[in-house]
Motif scaffolding. Structure first.
Motif, PDB file in Angstrom:
ATOM      1  N   ASP A  51      20.703  73.937  68.728  1.00 51.57           N
ATOM      2  CA  ASP A  51      20.824  75.187  67.727  1.00 51.57           C
ATOM      3  C   ASP A  51      21.934  75.693  67.674  1.00 51.57           C
ATOM      4  OD1 ASP A  51      17.985  74.853  67.345  1.00 51.57           O
ATOM      5  OD2 ASP A  51      17.526  76.369  69.103  1.00 51.57           O
ATOM      6  N   ALA A  52      22.858  75.294  68.692  1.00 55.54           N
ATOM      7  CA  ALA A  52      24.251  76.035  68.651  1.00 55.54           C
ATOM      8  C   ALA A  52      25.222  74.985  67.877  1.00 55.54           C
ATOM      9  CB  ALA A  52      24.786  76.268  70.155  1.00 55.54           C
ATOM     10  N   LEU A  53      25.140  73.680  67.860  1.00 53.87           N
ATOM     11  CA  LEU A  53      25.967  72.881  67.291  1.00 53.87           C
ATOM     12  C   LEU A  53      25.178  72.045  66.277  1.00 53.87           C
ATOM     13  CD1 LEU A  53      27.858  71.380  70.181  1.00 53.87           C
ATOM     14  CD2 LEU A  53      28.228  73.357  68.856  1.00 53.87           C
ATOM     15  N   GLN A  54      24.585  72.905  65.030  1.00 58.09           N
ATOM     16  CA  GLN A  54      23.818  72.362  64.245  1.00 58.09           C
ATOM     17  C   GLN A  54      24.473  71.214  63.101  1.00 58.09           C
ATOM     18  OE1 GLN A  54      21.504  75.626  61.803  1.00 58.09           O
ATOM     19  NE2 GLN A  54      21.516  76.713  63.868  1.00 58.09           N
ATOM     20  N   ASN A  55      25.518  71.229  63.231  1.00 57.63           N
ATOM     21  CA  ASN A  55      26.106  70.324  62.215  1.00 57.63           C
ATOM     22  C   ASN A  55      26.474  68.940  62.617  1.00 57.63           C
ATOM     23  OD1 ASN A  55      26.177  71.903  59.893  1.00 57.63           O
ATOM     24  ND2 ASN A  55      28.098  73.135  60.780  1.00 57.63           N
ATOM     25  N   VAL A  56      26.288  68.641  64.103  1.00 60.46           N
ATOM     26  CA  VAL A  56      26.415  67.442  64.630  1.00 60.46           C
ATOM     27  C   VAL A  56      25.154  66.388  64.384  1.00 60.46           C
ATOM     28  CG1 VAL A  56      26.888  66.320  66.794  1.00 60.46           C
ATOM     29  CG2 VAL A  56      27.846  68.480  66.586  1.00 60.46           C
ATOM     30  N   ASP A  57      25.292  65.419  64.108  1.00 58.93           N
ATOM     31  CA  ASP A  57      24.347  64.217  63.880  1.00 58.93           C
ATOM     32  C   ASP A  57      24.329  63.387  65.095  1.00 58.93           C
ATOM     33  OD1 ASP A  57      22.267  62.655  63.175  1.00 58.93           O
ATOM     34  OD2 ASP A  57      23.507  61.804  61.597  1.00 58.93           O
ATOM     35  N   PHE A  58      23.320  63.898  66.305  1.00 58.40           N
ATOM     36  CA  PHE A  58      23.336  63.115  67.470  1.00 58.40           C
ATOM     37  C   PHE A  58      22.640  61.834  67.370  1.00 58.40           C
ATOM     38  CE2 PHE A  58      24.069  67.287  68.938  1.00 58.40           C
ATOM     39  CZ  PHE A  58      24.965  67.269  69.916  1.00 58.40           C
ATOM     40  N   GLY A  59      21.769  61.760  65.999  1.00 55.27           N
ATOM     41  CA  GLY A  59      21.014  60.588  66.075  1.00 55.27           C
ATOM     42  C   GLY A  59      20.172  60.409  67.294  1.00 55.27           C
TER      43      GLY A  59
END
Length: 306
Positions: A247-255
């Motif tokens: 939720d804090a790093l919503q623009n990261v695509d962790f896959g």
């Protein structure tokens, strides 16, 4: 595991090594007891804690992983434990990132293994992911209570938790305490001051801080680093639910590269043996899974890249 003829378990060989350009970073290399080594694991300091870790946790882990076939390096950053300050000119973060690179270079040159796993607790976790964003040799990072921004859900949960305490109602009626400050922050006001006994936390909720963390985590993922993130209830002033990182790093695509856990009943340094054993079992399973599974591209298994 190699065993002596008397049936006892053969202990791993531990070697004192001085790393770095100055040959002054002091560390211990725990060599595997198997003939075919697994992926090397580099353990980073927690704050100013010596390389043994809280409750000698890193010593236990190093010997445990060596018995499973992994070379393990645990060393002291400059100015901690047995390592003198490495630079009077560089900020500590920059100096520490250089030190991690020097240790990884030593592992590659002396053990012939060019992919690594970094593990750290608290500041060690922060160092791990920042370095992973810069070095594609990092195949995986274990992040235990890394520093992450607080979210509106964090503040909502924190407020609801406080409302269960009788003292809160006395404070509300009298207008005292931090309760009103936290309620105002929930609706867009200034963040409350740390509670007594807490360290002042960096203001990670700013757009600049969030952008830095998102860029850091995304670069680490793009470099192919698998991530195991474990959060504890011991840092309830910073995080208090499992999905807060997402939720804090919503623009990261962790896959598929993030394995996320929340140990609500554990304190920050895993004081109780049952909590350490739970953590160790999770780490063992994660390493075994990543060493066994094969794949292509970012997120490929440790087994394939060794």
């Amino acid at each position: 595991m190699n065993q002596p003829q008397d049936g006892s378990v053969k202990p791993p060989r531990e070697q004192v090594v001085l790393f770095g350009a100055k040959q002054s970073l002091c560390g211990i290399v725990t060599h595997p007891t198997t003939k075919t080594p697994g992926i090397p694991i580099v353990v980073l300091n927690t704050g100013i804690i010596h390389r043994v870790g809280h409750h000698r946790m890193y010593v236990t882990l190093a010997r445990r992983w060596a018995a499973q076939g992994h070379p393990v390096v645990r060393f002291d950053f400059g100015g901690i434990g047995d390592s003198p300050v490495q630079s009077d000119e560089l900020p500590p973060l920059d100096a520490n990132l250089i030190s991690i690179g020097e240790v990884c270079d030593w592992v590659e040159s002396n053990l012939g293994l060019s992919r690594f796993v970094l593990i750290g607790l608290c500041s060690g976790a922060d160092h791990s992911v920042i370095y992973a964003a810069r070095d594609p040799r990092v195949a995986g990072v274990v992040l235990i209570d890394p520093t992450i921004p607080r979210t509106w859900q964090f503040f909502l949960r924190d407020t609801l938790s406080r409302l269960k305490r009788p003292v809160i109602y006395r404070n509300i009626l009298s207008g005292r305490g931090s309760t009103w400050a936290r309620i105002r922050h929930l609706f867009g006001g200034k963040a409350p001051e740390p509670r007594q006994g807490e360290f002042a936390q960096p203001q990670l909720e700013t757009p600049e801080a969030i952008a830095f963390l998102e860029e850091t985590y995304q670069k680490a993922v793009t470099n192919g680093a698998e991530m195991l993130a474990v959060f504890t209830g011991g840092h309830s002033f910073q995080h208090n639910y499992r999905r807060q990182l997402l939720d804090a790093l919503q623009n990261v695509d962790f896959g598929e590269q993030l394995d996320l856990h929340y140990f609500k009943d554990s304190d920050h340094t895993f004081t109780y043996l049952k909590h350490r054993e739970r953590l160790f079992a999770l780490l063992d399973d994660w390493l075994e899974k990543k060493c066994r599974v094969t794949g292509e591209g970012p997120g490929k298994s440790f087994e394939e890249v060794l």
